[in-house]
Structures are given as C-alpha cells and as structure tokens.
Design a protein around this motif. Structure first.
Motif, PDB file in Angstrom:
ATOM      1  N   ASN A  69      61.847 101.845  10.084  1.00 58.15           N
ATOM      2  CA  ASN A  69      61.397 101.385   8.760  1.00 58.15           C
ATOM      3  C   ASN A  69      61.263  99.874   8.684  1.00 58.15           C
ATOM      4  O   ASN A  69      61.297  99.310   7.603  1.00 58.15           O
ATOM      5  N   PHE A  70      61.109  99.210   9.817  1.00 55.79           N
ATOM      6  CA  PHE A  70      61.051  97.747   9.881  1.00 55.79           C
ATOM      7  C   PHE A  70      59.884  97.216   9.055  1.00 55.79           C
ATOM      8  O   PHE A  70      58.738  97.589   9.264  1.00 55.79           O
ATOM      9  N   VAL A  71      60.200  96.345   8.087  1.00 50.39           N
ATOM     10  CA  VAL A  71      59.178  95.680   7.275  1.00 50.39           C
ATOM     11  C   VAL A  71      59.461  94.184   7.340  1.00 50.39           C
ATOM     12  O   VAL A  71      60.456  93.718   6.785  1.00 50.39           O
ATOM     13  N   PRO A  72      58.629  93.396   8.039  1.00 47.84           N
ATOM     14  CA  PRO A  72      58.890  91.956   8.119  1.00 47.84           C
ATOM     15  C   PRO A  72      58.638  91.285   6.773  1.00 47.84           C
ATOM     16  O   PRO A  72      57.634  91.543   6.114  1.00 47.84           O
ATOM     17  N   LEU A  73      59.584  90.440   6.356  1.00 48.43           N
ATOM     18  CA  LEU A  73      59.441  89.704   5.104  1.00 48.43           C
ATOM     19  C   LEU A  73      58.889  88.311   5.332  1.00 48.43           C
ATOM     20  O   LEU A  73      57.953  87.891   4.652  1.00 48.43           O
ATOM     21  N   GLU A  74      59.502  87.609   6.273  1.00 45.49           N
ATOM     22  CA  GLU A  74      59.133  86.223   6.516  1.00 45.49           C
ATOM     23  C   GLU A  74      59.626  85.816   7.889  1.00 45.49           C
ATOM     24  O   GLU A  74      60.634  86.317   8.375  1.00 45.49           O
ATOM     25  N   ALA A  75      58.921  84.889   8.494  1.00 45.82           N
ATOM     26  CA  ALA A  75      59.356  84.325   9.773  1.00 45.82           C
ATOM     27  C   ALA A  75      59.545  82.827   9.586  1.00 45.82           C
ATOM     28  O   ALA A  75      58.726  82.166   8.960  1.00 45.82           O
ATOM     29  N   ILE A  76      60.647  82.332  10.124  1.00 43.20           N
ATOM     30  CA  ILE A  76      60.968  80.915  10.013  1.00 43.20           C
ATOM     31  C   ILE A  76      61.208  80.376  11.411  1.00 43.20           C
ATOM     32  O   ILE A  76      62.023  80.921  12.153  1.00 43.20           O
ATOM     33  N   ALA A  77      60.511  79.307  11.772  1.00 43.55           N
ATOM     34  CA  ALA A  77      60.726  78.660  13.068  1.00 43.55           C
ATOM     35  C   ALA A  77      61.519  77.377  12.831  1.00 43.55           C
ATOM     36  O   ALA A  77      61.256  76.639  11.885  1.00 43.55           O
ATOM     37  N   ARG A  78      62.494  77.145  13.700  1.00 44.41           N
ATOM     38  CA  ARG A  78      63.357  75.976  13.557  1.00 44.41           C
ATOM     39  C   ARG A  78      63.489  75.273  14.899  1.00 44.41           C
ATOM     40  O   ARG A  78      63.498  75.926  15.943  1.00 44.41           O
ATOM     41  N   VAL A  79      63.590  73.952  14.855  1.00 40.77           N
ATOM     42  CA  VAL A  79      63.731  73.143  16.064  1.00 40.77           C
ATOM     43  C   VAL A  79      65.125  72.516  16.066  1.00 40.77           C
ATOM     44  O   VAL A  79      65.547  71.932  15.073  1.00 40.77           O
ATOM     45  N   GLU A  80      65.826  72.646  17.185  1.00 37.82           N
ATOM     46  CA  GLU A  80      67.180  72.085  17.344  1.00 37.82           C
ATOM     47  C   GLU A  80      67.239  71.286  18.644  1.00 37.82           C
ATOM     48  O   GLU A  80      66.602  71.658  19.627  1.00 37.82           O
ATOM     49  N   ASN A  81      68.027  70.221  18.645  1.00 34.46           N
ATOM     50  CA  ASN A  81      68.252  69.436  19.854  1.00 34.46           C
ATOM     51  C   ASN A  81      69.510  69.970  20.533  1.00 34.46           C
ATOM     52  O   ASN A  81      70.587  69.958  19.947  1.00 34.46           O
ATOM     53  N   GLU A  82      69.349  70.425  21.761  1.00 33.94           N
ATOM     54  CA  GLU A  82      70.468  70.968  22.528  1.00 33.94           C
ATOM     55  C   GLU A  82      70.503  70.313  23.906  1.00 33.94           C
ATOM     56  O   GLU A  82      69.653  70.604  24.746  1.00 33.94           O
ATOM     57  N   GLY A 118      69.765  67.328  24.950  1.00 31.84           N
ATOM     58  CA  GLY A 118      68.612  66.503  25.299  1.00 31.84           C
ATOM     59  C   GLY A 118      67.289  67.257  25.352  1.00 31.84           C
ATOM     60  O   GLY A 118      66.243  66.655  25.569  1.00 31.84           O
ATOM     61  N   ARG A 119      67.320  68.568  25.166  1.00 31.05           N
ATOM     62  CA  ARG A 119      66.097  69.384  25.131  1.00 31.05           C
ATOM     63  C   ARG A 119      65.879  69.853  23.701  1.00 31.05           C
ATOM     64  O   ARG A 119      66.824  70.065  22.952  1.00 31.05           O
ATOM     65  N   TRP A 120      64.629  70.022  23.312  1.00 33.69           N
ATOM     66  CA  TRP A 120      64.277  70.484  21.974  1.00 33.69           C
ATOM     67  C   TRP A 120      63.962  71.967  22.045  1.00 33.69           C
ATOM     68  O   TRP A 120      63.053  72.383  22.752  1.00 33.69           O
ATOM     69  N   VAL A 121      64.759  72.768  21.327  1.00 36.51           N
ATOM     70  CA  VAL A 121      64.685  74.225  21.409  1.00 36.51           C
ATOM     71  C   VAL A 121      64.086  74.790  20.126  1.00 36.51           C
ATOM     72  O   VAL A 121      64.449  74.374  19.031  1.00 36.51           O
ATOM     73  N   ASN A 140      61.853  78.951  23.230  1.00 36.71           N
ATOM     74  CA  ASN A 140      61.634  78.118  24.418  1.00 36.71           C
ATOM     75  C   ASN A 140      62.233  76.745  24.165  1.00 36.71           C
ATOM     76  O   ASN A 140      62.553  76.401  23.037  1.00 36.71           O
ATOM     77  N   ASP A 141      62.347  75.935  25.230  1.00 36.21           N
ATOM     78  CA  ASP A 141      62.789  74.550  25.055  1.00 36.21           C
ATOM     79  C   ASP A 141      61.696  73.615  25.556  1.00 36.21           C
ATOM     80  O   ASP A 141      60.899  73.979  26.422  1.00 36.21           O
ATOM     81  N   PHE A 142      61.664  72.410  24.985  1.00 37.93           N
ATOM     82  CA  PHE A 142      60.633  71.426  25.280  1.00 37.93           C
ATOM     83  C   PHE A 142      61.274  70.071  25.522  1.00 37.93           C
ATOM     84  O   PHE A 142      62.384  69.802  25.062  1.00 37.93           O
ATOM     85  N   SER A 143      60.555  69.201  26.217  1.00 40.55           N
ATOM     86  CA  SER A 143      61.104  67.891  26.548  1.00 40.55           C
ATOM     87  C   SER A 143      60.987  66.900  25.400  1.00 40.55           C
ATOM     88  O   SER A 143      61.763  65.957  25.328  1.00 40.55           O
ATOM     89  N   THR A 144      60.023  67.095  24.488  1.00 38.08           N
ATOM     90  CA  THR A 144      59.878  66.177  23.364  1.00 38.08           C
ATOM     91  C   THR A 144      59.955  66.936  22.040  1.00 38.08           C
ATOM     92  O   THR A 144      59.609  68.118  21.963  1.00 38.08           O
ATOM     93  N   GLU A 145      60.387  66.220  21.016  1.00 40.50           N
ATOM     94  CA  GLU A 145      60.491  66.816  19.689  1.00 40.50           C
ATOM     95  C   GLU A 145      59.106  67.174  19.144  1.00 40.50           C
ATOM     96  O   GLU A 145      58.937  68.209  18.498  1.00 40.50           O
ATOM     97  N   ALA A 146      58.118  66.348  19.436  1.00 40.56           N
ATOM     98  CA  ALA A 146      56.755  66.602  18.958  1.00 40.56           C
ATOM     99  C   ALA A 146      56.208  67.921  19.514  1.00 40.56           C
ATOM    100  O   ALA A 146      55.601  68.705  18.781  1.00 40.56           O
ATOM    101  N   GLU A 147      56.420  68.156  20.814  1.00 42.37           N
ATOM    102  CA  GLU A 147      55.969  69.419  21.415  1.00 42.37           C
ATOM    103  C   GLU A 147      56.672  70.612  20.774  1.00 42.37           C
ATOM    104  O   GLU A 147      56.055  71.639  20.490  1.00 42.37           O
ATOM    105  N   ALA A 148      57.979  70.482  20.558  1.00 42.78           N
ATOM    106  CA  ALA A 148      58.755  71.575  19.976  1.00 42.78           C
ATOM    107  C   ALA A 148      58.297  71.867  18.546  1.00 42.78           C
ATOM    108  O   ALA A 148      58.172  73.025  18.152  1.00 42.78           O
ATOM    109  N   LYS A 149      58.047  70.816  17.766  1.00 44.81           N
ATOM    110  CA  LYS A 149      57.594  71.019  16.382  1.00 44.81           C
ATOM    111  C   LYS A 149      56.221  71.677  16.341  1.00 44.81           C
ATOM    112  O   LYS A 149      55.961  72.534  15.495  1.00 44.81           O
ATOM    113  N   MET A 150      55.349  71.293  17.245  1.00 41.86           N
ATOM    114  CA  MET A 150      54.019  71.908  17.322  1.00 41.86           C
ATOM    115  C   MET A 150      54.143  73.388  17.680  1.00 41.86           C
ATOM    116  O   MET A 150      53.524  74.246  17.059  1.00 41.86           O
ATOM    117  N   ALA A 151      54.958  73.687  18.676  1.00 43.50           N
ATOM    118  CA  ALA A 151      55.157  75.085  19.088  1.00 43.50           C
ATOM    119  C   ALA A 151      55.792  75.892  17.961  1.00 43.50           C
ATOM    120  O   ALA A 151      55.393  77.034  17.706  1.00 43.50           O
TER     121      ALA A 151
END
Length: 78
Positions: free
Chosen positions: A6-19, A21-24, A49-60
C-alpha cells in the motif's frame, strides 16, 4: 528501499551533509500506509552518494529530489 503493497509516496526530501570532508547526499521518501493505523506516515532515509564539493552535492540533491517528487502526491481523505 522495499516499498510495501500500500506504499503511497507523500514527499521526497534531499539533504546534503558534510561527513569527513566529503559532501553526502541523503534522500528521504515519506510514505503513507493507511493499513498501519498506529504509524501511517513513515520516513525512509537513504544515503545516495558522496561528492568532493558542496556545489556538486547540492546540484545532485536537487536532481534527486526533483526526480523523486515526480510521482509524490498527498493522500486524499483528510
């Protein structure tokens, strides 16, 4: 993520965290399960996924969030 019958998706939220030295990018898909009377809304955080820059992570995060929200709609009957 293994959605229930009965899975009904309501909303998806993407978040960026620094872990370490990598942006996850994390994606949370909130779902609605009307058969679960005690906890009908569930959160399912997934590490994307993780990224080397904050800009790349925010775009993803933006792309993942937009894509995941395509089919999300609030439940009816409130």
């Amino acid at each position: 993520m293994n959605p229930k019958k009965n899975f009904v998706p309501l909303e998806a939220i993407a978040r960026v965290e620094n872990e370490g030295g990598r942006w996850v990018v994390y994606l949370n898909v909130q779902s609605w399960d009307p058969s679960d009377k005690k906890h009908p809304v569930a959160n399912d955080w997934q590490r994307i996924n993780d990224f080397s820059t904050e800009a790349e992570a925010k775009m993803a995060a933006h792309w993942y969030g937009r894509s995941a929200n395509k089919n999300a709609s609030p439940p009816t009957g409130f």
